[in-house]
Motif scaffolding. Structure first.
Motif, PDB file in Angstrom:
ATOM      1  N   VAL A  38       0.888  -1.506   0.017  1.00  0.00           N
ATOM      2  CA  VAL A  38      -0.257   0.216   0.159  1.00  0.00           C
ATOM      3  C   VAL A  38       0.658   1.698   0.288  1.00  0.00           C
ATOM      4  O   VAL A  38       0.465   2.630  -0.781  1.00  0.00           O
ATOM      5  N   GLN A  39       2.186   1.378   0.645  1.00  0.00           N
ATOM      6  CA  GLN A  39       2.777   2.658   0.566  1.00  0.00           C
ATOM      7  C   GLN A  39       3.717   2.690  -0.966  1.00  0.00           C
ATOM      8  O   GLN A  39       4.002   4.032  -1.259  1.00  0.00           O
ATOM      9  N   HIS A  40       4.287   1.439  -1.595  1.00  0.00           N
ATOM     10  CA  HIS A  40       4.014   1.896  -3.152  1.00  0.00           C
ATOM     11  C   HIS A  40       3.124   1.875  -3.641  1.00  0.00           C
ATOM     12  O   HIS A  40       3.718   1.323  -5.022  1.00  0.00           O
ATOM     13  N   LEU A  41       1.962   1.626  -3.800  1.00  0.00           N
ATOM     14  CA  LEU A  41       1.103   1.453  -4.761  1.00  0.00           C
ATOM     15  C   LEU A  41       1.336   2.781  -6.112  1.00  0.00           C
ATOM     16  O   LEU A  41       0.940   2.945  -7.343  1.00  0.00           O
ATOM     17  N   GLY A  42       2.499   3.812  -5.680  1.00  0.00           N
ATOM     18  CA  GLY A  42       2.567   5.049  -6.956  1.00  0.00           C
ATOM     19  C   GLY A  42       3.531   4.420  -7.499  1.00  0.00           C
ATOM     20  O   GLY A  42       4.181   4.619  -9.063  1.00  0.00           O
ATOM     21  N   GLY A  43       4.043   3.200  -8.072  1.00  0.00           N
ATOM     22  CA  GLY A  43       4.812   2.402  -8.526  1.00  0.00           C
ATOM     23  C   GLY A  43       4.031   1.927  -9.683  1.00  0.00           C
ATOM     24  O   GLY A  43       4.115   2.046 -10.398  1.00  0.00           O
ATOM     25  N   ILE A  44       2.871   1.114  -9.843  1.00  0.00           N
ATOM     26  CA  ILE A  44       2.206   0.860 -10.435  1.00  0.00           C
ATOM     27  C   ILE A  44       1.627   2.013 -11.270  1.00  0.00           C
ATOM     28  O   ILE A  44       0.615   2.358 -12.571  1.00  0.00           O
ATOM     29  N   HIS A  45       1.010   3.040 -10.599  1.00  0.00           N
ATOM     30  CA  HIS A  45       0.361   4.711 -10.784  1.00  0.00           C
ATOM     31  C   HIS A  45       1.319   5.021 -12.330  1.00  0.00           C
ATOM     32  O   HIS A  45       1.055   5.585 -12.957  1.00  0.00           O
ATOM     33  N   SER A  46       2.509   5.422 -11.604  1.00  0.00           N
ATOM     34  CA  SER A  46       3.609   5.851 -12.770  1.00  0.00           C
ATOM     35  C   SER A  46       3.541   4.813 -13.703  1.00  0.00           C
ATOM     36  O   SER A  46       3.999   5.307 -14.883  1.00  0.00           O
ATOM     37  N   ALA A  47       4.087   3.176 -13.725  1.00  0.00           N
ATOM     38  CA  ALA A  47       4.118   2.158 -14.449  1.00  0.00           C
ATOM     39  C   ALA A  47       2.497   3.023 -15.794  1.00  0.00           C
ATOM     40  O   ALA A  47       2.968   2.188 -17.353  1.00  0.00           O
ATOM     41  N   CYS A  48       1.332   2.404 -15.064  1.00  0.00           N
ATOM     42  CA  CYS A  48       0.957   2.519 -15.553  1.00  0.00           C
ATOM     43  C   CYS A  48       0.408   4.422 -16.677  1.00  0.00           C
ATOM     44  O   CYS A  48      -0.459   3.929 -17.858  1.00  0.00           O
ATOM     45  N   ALA A  49       1.101   5.153 -16.180  1.00  0.00           N
ATOM     46  CA  ALA A  49       0.444   6.350 -16.785  1.00  0.00           C
ATOM     47  C   ALA A  49       1.846   6.315 -17.447  1.00  0.00           C
ATOM     48  O   ALA A  49       1.249   6.674 -18.759  1.00  0.00           O
ATOM     49  N   THR A  50       2.842   5.820 -17.828  1.00  0.00           N
ATOM     50  CA  THR A  50       3.725   5.993 -18.679  1.00  0.00           C
ATOM     51  C   THR A  50       3.185   4.999 -19.812  1.00  0.00           C
ATOM     52  O   THR A  50       3.695   5.400 -20.819  1.00  0.00           O
ATOM     53  N   SER A  51       2.729   3.812 -19.480  1.00  0.00           N
ATOM     54  CA  SER A  51       2.553   3.052 -20.368  1.00  0.00           C
ATOM     55  C   SER A  51       1.277   3.589 -20.839  1.00  0.00           C
ATOM     56  O   SER A  51       1.662   3.185 -22.264  1.00  0.00           O
ATOM     57  N   GLY A  52       0.422   4.297 -21.085  1.00  0.00           N
ATOM     58  CA  GLY A  52      -0.616   4.773 -21.214  1.00  0.00           C
ATOM     59  C   GLY A  52      -0.408   5.439 -22.010  1.00  0.00           C
ATOM     60  O   GLY A  52      -0.517   5.502 -24.078  1.00  0.00           O
ATOM     61  N   VAL A  53       0.975   6.383 -21.771  1.00  0.00           N
ATOM     62  CA  VAL A  53       1.331   7.574 -23.162  1.00  0.00           C
ATOM     63  C   VAL A  53       2.298   6.763 -24.015  1.00  0.00           C
ATOM     64  O   VAL A  53       1.725   6.963 -25.426  1.00  0.00           O
ATOM     65  N   MET A  54       2.909   5.871 -23.394  1.00  0.00           N
ATOM     66  CA  MET A  54       3.296   4.852 -24.458  1.00  0.00           C
ATOM     67  C   MET A  54       2.283   4.221 -25.374  1.00  0.00           C
ATOM     68  O   MET A  54       2.759   4.239 -27.134  1.00  0.00           O
ATOM     69  N   TRP A  55       1.330   3.583 -25.029  1.00  0.00           N
ATOM     70  CA  TRP A  55       0.140   3.339 -25.801  1.00  0.00           C
ATOM     71  C   TRP A  55      -0.490   4.342 -26.409  1.00  0.00           C
ATOM     72  O   TRP A  55      -0.570   3.898 -28.085  1.00  0.00           O
ATOM     73  N   LEU A  56      -0.641   5.551 -25.951  1.00  0.00           N
ATOM     74  CA  LEU A  56      -1.078   6.328 -27.165  1.00  0.00           C
ATOM     75  C   LEU A  56      -0.284   7.140 -28.571  1.00  0.00           C
ATOM     76  O   LEU A  56      -0.805   6.955 -29.524  1.00  0.00           O
ATOM     77  N   ILE A  57       0.859   6.874 -27.984  1.00  0.00           N
ATOM     78  CA  ILE A  57       1.464   7.625 -29.482  1.00  0.00           C
ATOM     79  C   ILE A  57       2.599   6.135 -29.603  1.00  0.00           C
ATOM     80  O   ILE A  57       1.922   6.471 -31.361  1.00  0.00           O
ATOM     81  N   TYR A  58       1.897   5.043 -30.083  1.00  0.00           N
ATOM     82  CA  TYR A  58       1.828   3.702 -30.835  1.00  0.00           C
ATOM     83  C   TYR A  58      -0.077   4.386 -31.318  1.00  0.00           C
ATOM     84  O   TYR A  58      -0.162   3.962 -33.028  1.00  0.00           O
ATOM     85  N   LYS A  59      -0.930   4.217 -30.916  1.00  0.00           N
ATOM     86  CA  LYS A  59      -1.845   4.814 -31.826  1.00  0.00           C
ATOM     87  C   LYS A  59      -1.696   5.977 -32.545  1.00  0.00           C
ATOM     88  O   LYS A  59      -2.371   5.528 -33.822  1.00  0.00           O
ATOM     89  N   VAL A  60      -1.014   6.792 -31.993  1.00  0.00           N
ATOM     90  CA  VAL A  60      -1.183   8.366 -33.203  1.00  0.00           C
ATOM     91  C   VAL A  60      -0.715   7.717 -34.200  1.00  0.00           C
ATOM     92  O   VAL A  60      -0.902   7.963 -35.077  1.00  0.00           O
ATOM     93  N   THR A  61       0.318   7.131 -34.153  1.00  0.00           N
ATOM     94  CA  THR A  61       1.571   6.861 -34.816  1.00  0.00           C
ATOM     95  C   THR A  61       1.208   5.643 -35.776  1.00  0.00           C
ATOM     96  O   THR A  61       1.502   6.367 -37.363  1.00  0.00           O
ATOM     97  N   GLU A  62       0.278   5.468 -35.536  1.00  0.00           N
ATOM     98  CA  GLU A  62      -0.417   3.801 -36.540  1.00  0.00           C
ATOM     99  C   GLU A  62      -1.831   5.085 -37.025  1.00  0.00           C
ATOM    100  O   GLU A  62      -1.891   4.454 -38.669  1.00  0.00           O
ATOM    101  N   ALA A  63      -1.859   6.055 -36.724  1.00  0.00           N
ATOM    102  CA  ALA A  63      -3.106   6.772 -37.472  1.00  0.00           C
ATOM    103  C   ALA A  63      -2.372   7.081 -38.767  1.00  0.00           C
ATOM    104  O   ALA A  63      -3.363   8.077 -39.638  1.00  0.00           O
TER     105      ALA A  63
END
Length: 524
Positions: A176-201
């Motif tokens: 519970v103290q380190h849930l920020g690791g999931i927060h940071s990783a999911c946010a960064t991954s969301g950005v990467m998937w978004l870049i991938y989606k825009v690139t494909e578009a």
């Protein structure tokens, strides 16, 4: 206007950064001098802090038997020898903590997914890239949602307190103290998937409407700004920039709105018919729509609890403001406050005698523009979220006995735990108390009658030790003190709220000694 200082959030104990000589001891220094020697009085012999225990409302456990080495009367306070540097293995274990383990696992899974999608081996991700974007962003936001956090802490504290194996309870606290690791990783991954989606578009621009391509570029720019503003260097040194671009502009308005519009537009356009399918049936039946609903709920719900409340402010010194609010609270919570209903919220540890108490308090040390204004121009009302978020101290309920170490205004994050539970021992590092002649007056001069009164009523000297860095002029072996207190008190865990250097030293020392310890985080 941004400031180039560390954030003044008091639960991080940052005011203690001004106290380079701070250290800990099991005794306070008496000002009287006999034969040229100062007197060191063990806390167990002091009688100035509190009336007899039957009047304190909380029965304290038997005091630990501290070794005589800490009760001697030396010719002068001997400074501690420089502690040897921890081994690489110890430093690696502390660096690669649960936060980074979460971050690594989530990032690796998403990177593998992107590679598989780009090479045509992950059909679902190619077809529903928007769901990969929004799913990651939803989890990132959920990890920072106050209600989700409170529910998670409640479940863990209710189901696993005291009876489960210690390793399991320590694991729960670490998660519970380190849930920020999931927060940071999911946010960064969301950005990467978004870049991938825009690139494909853009690669398949003939199959996409111009509006979709334009919105994709705008969305990428906004989400990247949100992510960059959360880089630790920017977050810690330009806190107002972080607040405005990450918490407010990023998630709350621009990032959410434009990500939603972009994903829904791109998935609703039929390249064959060259038209949009924006019917209610089509939108509601799309999984991306429900991800967007979840993101919206997670972001907006905490804001529904924002209220403008009355506040009484006490100024025991030019360095500290004590804020008093109505309503008692459980231990281990933190409050966000601001002079504005939407901008620049700052987090502070909450002090309360319990849920039935009339008031709760915040200790705000003067560090930046916001906390300075509380002293120089104290408000009568202030904005706060009524739904408080839980900190690591909230898991103190899992343990039978523990040690709470804090420095400076970090007392605000530690005191409730020790007030509300007689099984927790408090070690506090303070300074600027040269006018005081007793422990009770030390607290009074530094934090005023309110905070010293709380300790006077609820804590006996057998559960408390003070180190006055200015009186002592040197520092003993801090780690040795914590080890002695840990074993004498028969504690199960140590919680630390200190500045970055103090936190590092104590965490390394505890790790070497095999003492379970949880230190300060700077990721929120």
């Amino acid at each position: 206007m941004s400031t180039s200082v560390l954030p003044d959030d008091a639960e991080k104990g940052l005011l203690s950064a001004l106290l380079p000589e701070a250290a800990l001891s099991t005794a306070t220094l008496h000002d009287d001098v006999e034969d040229g020697h100062p007197h060191y009085i063990p806390l167990s012999n002091q009688s100035t802090l509190a009336p007899p225990s039957e009047n304190r409302g909380v029965a304290s456990p038997s005091p630990p038997a501290f070794p005589e080495a800490f009760k001697q009367k030396p010719d002068k306070p001997a400074p501690a020898a420089a502690r040897r540097k921890a081994s690489r293995w110890i430093r690696w274990q502390l660096w690669f903590n649960t936060y980074r383990k979460f971050f690594t696992v989530v990032m690796v899974l998403n990177l593998v997914g992107i590679v598989l999608a780009a090479t045509g081996h992950f059909t679902y991700a190619r077809k529903f890239t928007g769901a990969m974007v929004l799913g990651n962003l939803l989890f990132a936001i959920l990890m920072r949602n106050e209600l989700f956090g409170r529910l998670l802490y409640l479940v863990i504290n209710t189901l696993f307190a005291k009876w489960t194996p210690l390793w399991f309870r320590l694991g729960c606290t670490s998660v519970v103290q380190h849930l920020g690791g999931i927060h940071s990783a999911c946010a960064t991954s969301g950005v990467m998937w978004l870049i991938y989606k825009v690139t494909e578009a853009f690669i398949n621009h003939s199959n996409n409407h111009t509006a979709t391509l334009v919105m994709g570029l705008i969305t990428n720019l906004l989400i990247l700004t949100t992510a960059i503003s959360a880089i630790p260097y920017i977050r810690n040194n330009f806190h107002n920039v972080f607040e405005r671009h990450h918490r407010f502009a990023g998630w709350f308005v621009l990032g959410l709105m434009f990500t939603w519009i972009f994903v829904m537009l791109s998935d609703s356009y039929d390249p064959v018919l060259r038209e949009w399918d924006l019917t209610a049936k089509r939108i509601v039946g799309d999984q991306q729509f429900w991800f967007c609903i979840g993101m919206t709920a997670c972001i907006f719900f905490p804001w529904l609890t924002v209220r403008k409340v009355n506040v009484d402010i006490e100024h025991p010194s030019a360095k500290v403001a004590i804020l008093r609010f109505e309503r008692g609270m459980q231990q281990g919570l933190l409050s966000r406050i601001s002079r504005s209903p939407v901008m620049e919220y700052h987090a502070f540890g909450t002090i309360s005698e319990g849920t039935q108490a009339k008031y709760h308090y915040l200790i705000c040390g003067v560090q930046g523009d916001f906390t300075r204004s509380l002293v120089e121009d104290p408000p009568r009302t202030i904005w706060t979220r009524q739904l408080k978020f839980a900190g690591v101290s909230n898991t103190s309920a899992l343990y039978t006995r523990g040690i709470r170490v804090c420095t400076g205004t970090g007392l605000g994050a530690a005191l409730s735990t020790c007030i509300q539970s007689p099984n927790w021992y408090l070690i506090w590092v303070g300074s600027d108390q040269e006018k005081a002649r007793s422990f009770q007056h030390d607290l009074h001069d530094t934090f005023g009658p309110t905070i010293s009164g709380l300790i006077h009523r609820h804590m006996g000297p057998e559960r408390l030790c003070l180190w006055d860095s200015k009186k002592r002029g040197g520092r003993p072996d801090v780690v040795k003190l914590v080890k002695e207190a840990y074993f004498s008190w028969k504690a199960e865990v140590v919680f630390i709220t200190s500045n970055m250097q103090g936190n590092t030293d104590l965490m390394e020392g505890c790790k070497e000694a095999g003492i379970p310890a949880f230190g300060t985080l700077w990721d929120f």
